[in-house]
Design a protein around this motif. Structure first.
Motif, PDB file in Angstrom:
ATOM      1  N   GLN A  89       2.891   6.744  -3.563  1.00  0.00           N
ATOM      2  CA  GLN A  89       1.885   6.534  -2.567  1.00  0.00           C
ATOM      3  C   GLN A  89       0.679   5.892  -2.977  1.00  0.00           C
ATOM      4  O   GLN A  89       0.195   5.617  -4.012  1.00  0.00           O
ATOM      5  CB  GLN A  89       1.274   8.122  -2.209  1.00  0.00           C
ATOM      6  CG  GLN A  89       0.449   8.098  -0.740  1.00  0.00           C
ATOM      7  CD  GLN A  89       1.125   7.401   0.303  1.00  0.00           C
ATOM      8  OE1 GLN A  89       2.403   7.773   0.910  1.00  0.00           O
ATOM      9  NE2 GLN A  89       0.353   6.454   1.217  1.00  0.00           N
ATOM     10  N   TYR A  90       0.119   5.128  -1.911  1.00  0.00           N
ATOM     11  CA  TYR A  90      -0.975   4.308  -2.066  1.00  0.00           C
ATOM     12  C   TYR A  90      -2.358   5.223  -1.574  1.00  0.00           C
ATOM     13  O   TYR A  90      -2.455   5.474  -0.529  1.00  0.00           O
ATOM     14  CB  TYR A  90      -0.950   3.050  -1.259  1.00  0.00           C
ATOM     15  CG  TYR A  90      -2.096   2.115  -1.280  1.00  0.00           C
ATOM     16  CD1 TYR A  90      -2.324   1.517  -2.603  1.00  0.00           C
ATOM     17  CD2 TYR A  90      -2.939   1.929  -0.395  1.00  0.00           C
ATOM     18  CE1 TYR A  90      -3.479   0.487  -2.887  1.00  0.00           C
ATOM     19  CE2 TYR A  90      -4.309   1.112  -0.565  1.00  0.00           C
ATOM     20  CZ  TYR A  90      -4.252   0.161  -1.480  1.00  0.00           C
ATOM     21  OH  TYR A  90      -5.511  -0.295  -1.843  1.00  0.00           O
ATOM     22  N   ARG A  96      -5.215   2.308  -5.398  1.00  0.00           N
ATOM     23  CA  ARG A  96      -4.053   2.170  -6.300  1.00  0.00           C
ATOM     24  C   ARG A  96      -2.962   2.738  -5.822  1.00  0.00           C
ATOM     25  O   ARG A  96      -2.749   3.553  -4.930  1.00  0.00           O
ATOM     26  CB  ARG A  96      -4.770   3.101  -7.699  1.00  0.00           C
ATOM     27  CG  ARG A  96      -6.097   2.827  -8.201  1.00  0.00           C
ATOM     28  CD  ARG A  96      -6.241   1.387  -8.798  1.00  0.00           C
ATOM     29  NE  ARG A  96      -5.325   1.370  -9.932  1.00  0.00           N
ATOM     30  CZ  ARG A  96      -4.989   0.220 -10.694  1.00  0.00           C
ATOM     31  NH1 ARG A  96      -5.767  -0.932  -9.836  1.00  0.00           N
ATOM     32  NH2 ARG A  96      -4.620   0.059 -11.689  1.00  0.00           N
ATOM     33  N   TRP A  97      -1.640   2.321  -6.519  1.00  0.00           N
ATOM     34  CA  TRP A  97      -0.407   3.017  -6.075  1.00  0.00           C
ATOM     35  C   TRP A  97      -0.262   4.180  -7.180  1.00  0.00           C
ATOM     36  O   TRP A  97      -0.453   3.600  -8.544  1.00  0.00           O
ATOM     37  CB  TRP A  97       0.505   1.818  -6.206  1.00  0.00           C
ATOM     38  CG  TRP A  97       0.793   1.196  -4.859  1.00  0.00           C
ATOM     39  CD1 TRP A  97       0.096  -0.024  -4.527  1.00  0.00           C
ATOM     40  CD2 TRP A  97       1.630   1.608  -3.821  1.00  0.00           C
ATOM     41  NE1 TRP A  97       0.634  -0.467  -3.261  1.00  0.00           N
ATOM     42  CE2 TRP A  97       1.330   0.698  -2.702  1.00  0.00           C
ATOM     43  CE3 TRP A  97       2.495   2.656  -3.600  1.00  0.00           C
ATOM     44  CZ2 TRP A  97       2.098   0.732  -1.526  1.00  0.00           C
ATOM     45  CZ3 TRP A  97       3.074   2.723  -2.433  1.00  0.00           C
ATOM     46  CH2 TRP A  97       2.809   1.783  -1.246  1.00  0.00           C
ATOM     47  N   ILE A 117       1.328   3.000 -10.707  1.00  0.00           N
ATOM     48  CA  ILE A 117       2.263   1.961 -10.861  1.00  0.00           C
ATOM     49  C   ILE A 117       1.801   0.836  -9.551  1.00  0.00           C
ATOM     50  O   ILE A 117       2.577   0.190  -9.342  1.00  0.00           O
ATOM     51  CB  ILE A 117       3.582   2.704 -10.122  1.00  0.00           C
ATOM     52  CG1 ILE A 117       3.088   3.040  -8.689  1.00  0.00           C
ATOM     53  CG2 ILE A 117       4.056   3.570 -11.029  1.00  0.00           C
ATOM     54  CD1 ILE A 117       4.411   3.578  -7.806  1.00  0.00           C
ATOM     55  N   THR A 118       0.283   0.627  -9.799  1.00  0.00           N
ATOM     56  CA  THR A 118      -0.025  -0.461  -8.912  1.00  0.00           C
ATOM     57  C   THR A 118       0.237  -1.696  -9.386  1.00  0.00           C
ATOM     58  O   THR A 118       0.721  -2.531  -8.442  1.00  0.00           O
ATOM     59  CB  THR A 118      -1.639  -0.485  -9.153  1.00  0.00           C
ATOM     60  OG1 THR A 118      -2.166   0.879  -8.945  1.00  0.00           O
ATOM     61  CG2 THR A 118      -2.490  -1.680  -8.303  1.00  0.00           C
ATOM     62  N   ARG A 119       0.615  -2.238 -10.617  1.00  0.00           N
ATOM     63  CA  ARG A 119       1.036  -3.579 -11.052  1.00  0.00           C
ATOM     64  C   ARG A 119       2.375  -3.659 -10.554  1.00  0.00           C
ATOM     65  O   ARG A 119       2.936  -4.688  -9.998  1.00  0.00           O
ATOM     66  CB  ARG A 119       0.929  -3.648 -12.404  1.00  0.00           C
ATOM     67  CG  ARG A 119      -0.603  -3.827 -12.824  1.00  0.00           C
ATOM     68  CD  ARG A 119      -0.670  -4.253 -14.290  1.00  0.00           C
ATOM     69  NE  ARG A 119      -2.073  -4.434 -14.706  1.00  0.00           N
ATOM     70  CZ  ARG A 119      -2.409  -4.805 -16.190  1.00  0.00           C
ATOM     71  NH1 ARG A 119      -1.700  -4.879 -16.889  1.00  0.00           N
ATOM     72  NH2 ARG A 119      -3.699  -4.854 -16.255  1.00  0.00           N
ATOM     73  N   GLN A 120       3.211  -2.668 -10.945  1.00  0.00           N
ATOM     74  CA  GLN A 120       4.530  -2.897 -10.629  1.00  0.00           C
ATOM     75  C   GLN A 120       4.723  -2.841  -8.852  1.00  0.00           C
ATOM     76  O   GLN A 120       5.509  -3.601  -8.380  1.00  0.00           O
ATOM     77  CB  GLN A 120       5.310  -1.266 -10.721  1.00  0.00           C
ATOM     78  CG  GLN A 120       6.772  -1.198 -10.417  1.00  0.00           C
ATOM     79  CD  GLN A 120       7.246   0.149 -10.867  1.00  0.00           C
ATOM     80  OE1 GLN A 120       6.823   0.805 -11.752  1.00  0.00           O
ATOM     81  NE2 GLN A 120       8.372   0.458 -10.027  1.00  0.00           N
ATOM     82  N   LYS A 121       4.193  -1.997  -8.168  1.00  0.00           N
ATOM     83  CA  LYS A 121       4.138  -2.400  -6.771  1.00  0.00           C
ATOM     84  C   LYS A 121       3.608  -3.515  -6.107  1.00  0.00           C
ATOM     85  O   LYS A 121       4.095  -4.253  -5.271  1.00  0.00           O
ATOM     86  CB  LYS A 121       3.434  -1.069  -6.146  1.00  0.00           C
ATOM     87  CG  LYS A 121       3.916   0.222  -6.146  1.00  0.00           C
ATOM     88  CD  LYS A 121       5.243   0.397  -5.742  1.00  0.00           C
ATOM     89  CE  LYS A 121       5.239   0.567  -4.266  1.00  0.00           C
ATOM     90  NZ  LYS A 121       6.548   0.557  -3.823  1.00  0.00           N
ATOM     91  N   GLU A 122       2.508  -4.078  -6.566  1.00  0.00           N
ATOM     92  CA  GLU A 122       1.962  -5.273  -6.448  1.00  0.00           C
ATOM     93  C   GLU A 122       3.213  -6.572  -6.702  1.00  0.00           C
ATOM     94  O   GLU A 122       3.454  -7.553  -6.010  1.00  0.00           O
ATOM     95  CB  GLU A 122       0.803  -5.815  -7.282  1.00  0.00           C
ATOM     96  CG  GLU A 122      -0.432  -4.823  -6.638  1.00  0.00           C
ATOM     97  CD  GLU A 122      -1.629  -5.255  -7.400  1.00  0.00           C
ATOM     98  OE1 GLU A 122      -1.515  -5.752  -8.424  1.00  0.00           O
ATOM     99  OE2 GLU A 122      -2.685  -4.774  -6.915  1.00  0.00           O
ATOM    100  N   ALA A 123       3.830  -6.338  -7.816  1.00  0.00           N
ATOM    101  CA  ALA A 123       4.655  -7.236  -8.289  1.00  0.00           C
ATOM    102  C   ALA A 123       5.888  -7.053  -7.417  1.00  0.00           C
ATOM    103  O   ALA A 123       6.405  -8.090  -6.819  1.00  0.00           O
ATOM    104  CB  ALA A 123       5.354  -6.869  -9.559  1.00  0.00           C
TER     105      ALA A 123
END
Length: 620
Positions: A89-90, A96-97, A117-123
């Motif tokens: 969830q965001y 942030r995720w 997991i923000t970086r992962q979700k952004e990727a």
């Protein structure tokens, strides 16, 4: 599920928070209180332990109720009913995720474990966006995307290739390289294989080739194939290639049409009877027709001002630098050139240019930003012909006026002559008789002048005879030059054609030319008379019949005639001298015309005058 607090409370990567749910009077969750958090929680949320412990989430994060995800209701359900939940969830407040694991070990309490997991979700989001964008680009380009397994020979098509050939996506299955070879034009397949092998062998960075594939209906579709190796085995051997095939049939058709148009245009340009050049903004010749190369000897790749005029027609500053051996500026051009104007205005520019004594109808025609077509048509003879017609019309009109005046004047002279002769016979006074005789002489001179006007207008009555010109020219010149200070010479070709002329009338022409030259230069006059055989074609500037002629050139060393007055020299009553009546050259023009010939004048101030006379030869 039971987790020991010691398993994660000190974990630096997993956030931990322990809460108690808050219910309203109706038993619905409306808030929750932070009871405990670890250091990872503070790091992952940027919330401080001392600021949140024993405080409600609404007080810590007032905006939580505006979040699109209902955190209080979700966690309240777990705290009241028990169970676990694992989800991503965001957090709109924290931007942030999180990947979250929530559970409850006792009623009204719940624990949350989470990682950032923000970086992962952004990727993942960027990858999905990139994939979608790539698919849109591929679809927009109408390209067919393929993968070729070099080990199994299997080909996988992602977009539009079969449809381009008129097939459904499944009609060509199982699709492999053998099917591809059967579809490719047999003349193109060797080239395709050659380009593939060059890429596989490392000779080219990627594979690229134009080839034709057969449509289901039998016609050929042109493709531009681009691809490369995307995978190798552990030994470095290529095992997978991928690429795109783009339909370029429209481009190939356009190229063929352009080639056909160029050939057609080139054929037209080559057939033109005047020189044509294709020139760039730097004045270099990129193309020329045969007329330009053979007639003017210009060279492709050279500057037009150099190969055409050897620098003579350059603008003054550039011309000086050129002949002194200096460096010519890049924008050097002929002083009359209007190529830049045609390029800047994107149009065709026309002008009349005089070079080397000839007049050229010159054009500079815009082709594109850097190219223009330049051609020039020699209109010197056309202008002379036009001027000759205007001159003839003007002289005809003046002649009619002169003839009317001359006839009326002759009648008056006749009446005066009759009365003077009566007075002469009636008078016995010798003094009066002498005066009357002088008056008769004046009247006879006036009648001679009047007859000249009639000859000018009507040509008089010609008594022609076939005769050689050489002895006649010498005799008539000596006769009229006798007694005056003239140094004359002859340059007469042997075997001149015979001519059919009135020697007396043509004698008047020579007489007037000698008289004009003498009146313009009474001291130190030199005259040269030359004659030769010539042939005139039907395009001659005098509108004479095609055939053989004798050309007589009468040249003197007089002061010359101003350029602006040359067109008027045959006008009746026009003279550049302080003496004379302006009848001489007008009379010469009339007499020569009556002989079916032509007369022309060429002169420059300080360089003397040339008179050209053309008389038709007698056919033997």
């Amino acid at each position: 599920m039971s987790l020991r607090k010691s398993d994660f409370i000190n974990n630096p990567f997993v956030g931990y928070a322990y809460h108690r749910i808050v219910l309203n009077e109706e038993g619905k969750p409306v808030d929750y209180i932070f009871l405990d958090v670890n250091h990872a929680f503070e790091k992952l949320t940027n919330l401080k332990r001392e600021e949140i412990i024993n405080n409600t989430v609404k007080s810590v994060i007032p905006e939580i109720e505006k979040d699109s995800f209902n955190w209080i209701e979700f966690y309240g359900n777990i705290a009241i009913n028990g169970g676990t939940a694992e989800f991503e969830q965001y957090s709109e407040k924290l931007h942030r995720w999180y990947k979250i694991y929530a559970y409850s070990d006792e009623p009204m309490y719940f624990t949350v474990l989470f990682i950032d997991i923000t970086r992962q979700k952004e990727a993942e989001i960027n990858l999905a966006l990139e994939k979608g964008r790539l698919e849109k680009i591929i679809k927009a380009t109408d390209a067919g995307v393929w993968e070729w397994n070099l080990e199994t020979n299997e080909i996988k098509i992602c977009f539009s290739c079969p449809e381009k050939l008129g097939y459904s996506p499944h009609e060509l299955e199982p699709l492999n390289f053998d099917v591809f070879q059967k579809l490719v034009h047999p003349d193109d397949m060797p080239r395709v294989m050659e380009e593939i092998e060059k890429h596989i062998n490392g000779l080219k960075e990627f594979f690229q080739c134009d080839f034709r594939m057969k449509h289901k209906q039998g016609h050929w579709i042109w493709f531009n194939g681009i691809g490369g190796i995307i995978d190798r085995d552990k030994y470095g051997k290529p095992i997978m290639m991928a690429g795109v095939d783009i339909d370029i049939t429209w481009r190939k058709n356009l190229e063929e049409e352009i080639i056909h148009s160029r050939k057609r245009l080139q054929s037209i340009i080559e057939s033109l009877p005047f020189p044509v050049w294709l020139v760039n903004r730097q004045r270099k010749i990129l193309y020329q027709n045969k007329r330009a190369s053979e007639f003017l000897n210009t060279k492709i790749g050279e500057y037009c001002w150099n190969t055409l005029h050897k620098g003579v027609t350059l603008a003054e500053e550039c011309r000086k630098v050129f002949f002194e051996g200096g460096e010519i500026p890049e924008n050097a051009k002929c002083h009359y050139c209007r190529g830049d104007e045609a390029l800047d205005k994107k149009t065709a520019i026309n002008d009349h240019v005089e070079v080397y004594g000839r007049v050229w109808d010159s054009w500079w025609v815009y082709i594109d930003e850097d190219l223009y077509l330049h051609y020039a048509i020699d209109i010197t003879d056309k202008i002379k012909l036009r001027d000759e017609i205007v001159k003839a019309d003007r002289l005809r009109a003046l002649g009619e006026i002169a003839a009317g005046i001359a006839h009326d004047f002759n009648n008056l002279l006749q009446a005066l002559m009759g009365n003077i002769e009566l007075a002469l016979h009636s008078s016995e006074n010798e003094n009066i008789k002498n005066h009357l005789l002088n008056a008769i002489k004046v009247l006879l001179d006036a009648k001679t002048l009047s007859n000249k006007l009639i000859t000018f207008s009507e040509g008089g009555f010609l008594i022609k005879q076939i005769m050689p010109l050489s002895p006649w020219i010498r005799d008539i010149t000596a006769y009229y030059a006798y007694g005056i200070d003239i140094n004359y010479s002859f340059d007469i070709s042997e075997n001149l054609y015979l001519v059919n002329i009135d020697p007396e009338q043509m004698g008047h022409v020579i007489a007037h030319l000698i008289q004009n030259s003498y009146e313009a230069k009474p001291e130190g006059l030199k005259i040269n008379i030359s004659a030769c055989n010539v042939s005139l074609d039907r395009k001659n500037p005098y509108s004479l019949k095609e055939g053989k002629y004798v050309m007589i050139i009468f040249q003197d060393n007089g002061p010359g005639i101003p350029q602006e007055e040359l067109d008027k020299v045959f006008d009746i009553f026009f003279t550049t001298k302080g003496v004379g009546r302006g009848l001489g050259l007008a009379l010469c023009y009339s007499i020569v015309k009556k002989h079916d010939g032509a007369i022309d004048v060429e002169s420059k101030l300080g360089e003397g005058t040339k008179v050209y006379i053309y008389l038709p030869a007698v056919e033997s």
